[in-house]
Design an enzyme around this catalytic site. Structure first.
Site, PDB file in Angstrom:
ATOM      1  N   GLN A 146      42.304  52.821  39.588  1.00 16.66           N
ATOM      2  CA  GLN A 146      43.712  52.822  40.346  1.00 16.66           C
ATOM      3  C   GLN A 146      43.639  53.335  41.606  1.00 16.66           C
ATOM      4  OE1 GLN A 146      46.304  50.807  39.175  1.00 16.66           O
ATOM      5  NE2 GLN A 146      45.774  50.570  37.208  1.00 16.66           N
ATOM      6  N   ASP A 163      39.762  37.890  33.695  1.00 11.19           N
ATOM      7  CA  ASP A 163      40.392  37.178  32.557  1.00 11.19           C
ATOM      8  C   ASP A 163      41.538  37.010  33.289  1.00 11.19           C
ATOM      9  OD1 ASP A 163      43.055  38.658  31.511  1.00 11.19           O
ATOM     10  OD2 ASP A 163      41.561  40.053  32.680  1.00 11.19           O
ATOM     11  N   CYS A 206      34.745  18.158  28.988  1.00 14.11           N
ATOM     12  CA  CYS A 206      35.937  18.677  28.398  1.00 14.11           C
ATOM     13  C   CYS A 206      36.566  17.405  27.587  1.00 14.11           C
ATOM     14  CB  CYS A 206      37.086  19.303  29.106  1.00 14.11           C
ATOM     15  SG  CYS A 206      37.819  18.354  30.259  1.00 14.11           S
ATOM     16  N   GLY A 241      49.202  48.704  29.414  1.00 17.92           N
ATOM     17  CA  GLY A 241      49.524  49.169  30.568  1.00 17.92           C
ATOM     18  C   GLY A 241      50.106  48.429  31.440  1.00 17.92           C
ATOM     19  N   ASP A 285      43.517  44.559  25.973  1.00 19.02           N
ATOM     20  CA  ASP A 285      43.895  45.355  26.999  1.00 19.02           C
ATOM     21  C   ASP A 285      44.976  46.517  26.225  1.00 19.02           C
ATOM     22  OD1 ASP A 285      45.396  46.083  29.246  1.00 19.02           O
ATOM     23  OD2 ASP A 285      46.159  44.232  29.635  1.00 19.02           O
ATOM     24  N   CYS A 313      32.631  16.479  33.980  1.00 14.21           N
ATOM     25  CA  CYS A 313      33.086  17.453  33.118  1.00 14.21           C
ATOM     26  C   CYS A 313      32.981  16.932  31.571  1.00 14.21           C
ATOM     27  CB  CYS A 313      34.522  17.795  33.506  1.00 14.21           C
ATOM     28  SG  CYS A 313      35.236  19.057  32.409  1.00 14.21           S
ATOM     29  N   HIS A 330      40.385  21.629  29.579  1.00 16.90           N
ATOM     30  CA  HIS A 330      39.650  21.333  30.887  1.00 16.90           C
ATOM     31  C   HIS A 330      39.788  22.313  31.763  1.00 16.90           C
ATOM     32  CE1 HIS A 330      38.461  19.222  34.548  1.00 16.90           C
ATOM     33  NE2 HIS A 330      39.364  20.026  35.217  1.00 16.90           N
TER      34      HIS A 330
END
Length: 371
Positions: A186, A263, A303, A93, A90, A301, A331
């Site tokens: 934007q 993200d 995990c 900003g 990133d 799962c 997880h």
């Protein structure tokens, strides 16, 4: 060195591959957030085991510590943290926005005070690119002007125009062909301004385009509508990234609106606070109802957390053991990664709307995603 293949579409959702020198990224995808060169609480091997193909680092935080020059001397962000796949950074900003009381934005730069020691920092578009090039990320973001919502029309137009001018300066400053540069759209919640910004940025030679300035105070419905308006004016042959979003519902709703990349700190932040994401909605493991529960969080799962009972996981949090946050972070990241895998499969089979509505109903929502 970078290109995006759009393989299939279904009900507005897109299935693609973003090719980078450090490997392919299957889209739609979710990027775990490694703000300061680490995804909190997890080793790089544990992050990779969730199915993640790309992670995110943050320019502002890494500039403060250990410093971008230090990261460069340690071989760059990949070598420093041990991640071999692509990394997106990133621009800083959003951190300028989040430090609102400490910053001042002019045409030349954002000037603000470090949240660590109060030191003055001047972040220009050129300096943001300089930092990201020193970090050695595969994808760099342009510096944009983020404002809180709701905001006046004048404030939104001013931030939009400055973001376009700053994007041009970032493009001119970037000189590493092995680093892709993404622009950021934007325009607040105004569909006309979003179209204007998207159209102007799409005329410039960027490798990808992000939808920015959302998840800053608006409702989920406003976010979805704005993302949908924006993607309609972005090049189909380039990846589309919705920054800082979000819940599992947010991901599904926005995939339906043509977003390819996401993200968010939510999986790990919630994991550290004893909340696990499931197909039936969030599970709060501190609750007494789990005290003697022998079941895993989810039966299917793979995990690390789901090797244990809910009762044991609850005990770890109540005892203050660091293993609890580690296991639930693993997880949650795996849940997000599997959700993206399932979404990709549904698009390939041209049944994304059916898949999305099934997930939404499981989480307690009824709206039908719109393409």
């Amino acid at each position: 060195m970078f290109h995006f293949d759009l393989l299939q579409q279904s009900d507005g959702a897109r299935r693609g591959v973003f090719h980078t020198p450090r490997g392919d990224v299957q889209t739609p995808t979710f990027m775990p957030v490694g703000t300061v060169g680490t995804v909190k609480g997890l080793t790089i091997d544990q992050v990779a085991a969730t199915g993640a193909e790309i992670i995110l680092g943050n320019t502002y935080h890494l500039r403060l510590r250990p410093g971008h020059e230090t990261v460069a001397k340690l071989g760059g962000l990949h070598a420093m943290c041990g991640w071999e796949g692509p990394i997106l950074t990133d621009s800083g900003g959003f951190q300028v926005f989040s430090l609102g009381a400490l910053n001042k934005v002019t045409e030349q730069a954002a000037t603000f005070r470090s949240h660590l020691d109060g030191a003055k920092i001047v972040l220009t578009p050129e300096h943001s690119i300089e930092i990201q090039q020193a970090l050695g990320s595969d994808i760099a973001m342009v510096l944009d002007h983020v404002i809180a919502l709701p905001a006046s029309a004048a404030e939104v137009e001013d931030a939009l125009a400055r973001s376009i001018r700053w994007a041009k300066r970032c493009r001119e400053a970037a000189d590493r062909p092995e680093q892709a540069l993404f622009a950021i759209v934007q325009g607040g919640l105004d569909p006309v301004l979003r179209q204007q910004c998207a159209t102007e940025l799409a005329s410039m030679p960027f490798e990808g385009y992000a939808v920015g300035g959302l998840s800053v105070g608006e409702t989920p419905e406003e976010m979805y509508a704005t993302a949908g308006v924006t993607t309609r004016h972005l090049p189909a042959e380039k990846p589309r990234y919705l920054m800082g979003v979000g819940t599992p519902r947010d991901l599904i709703e926005n995939i339906a609106r043509g977003i390819d990349m996401f993200d968010c700190v939510m999986p790990t932040r919630n994991g550290r606070n004893a909340l696990a994401f499931t197909d039936e909605g969030p599970l709060k493991l501190r609750n007494a109802v789990h005290r003697e529960d022998l079941r895993p969080i989810m039966d299917d799962c793979p995990c690390l957390a789901c090797r244990h009972s809910r009762g044991y996981l609850r005990h770890l949090f109540n005892a203050g053991e660091m293993l609890g946050p580690i296991l639930l972070s693993h997880h949650n990241l795996m849940y997000y990664s599997r959700l993206m895998q399932q979404a990709r499969a549904a698009i390939e089979q041209d049944r994304f709307a059916e898949f999305a509505n099934s997930k939404l109903r499981g989480w307690g929502y009824e709206p039908v995603p719109c393409g």
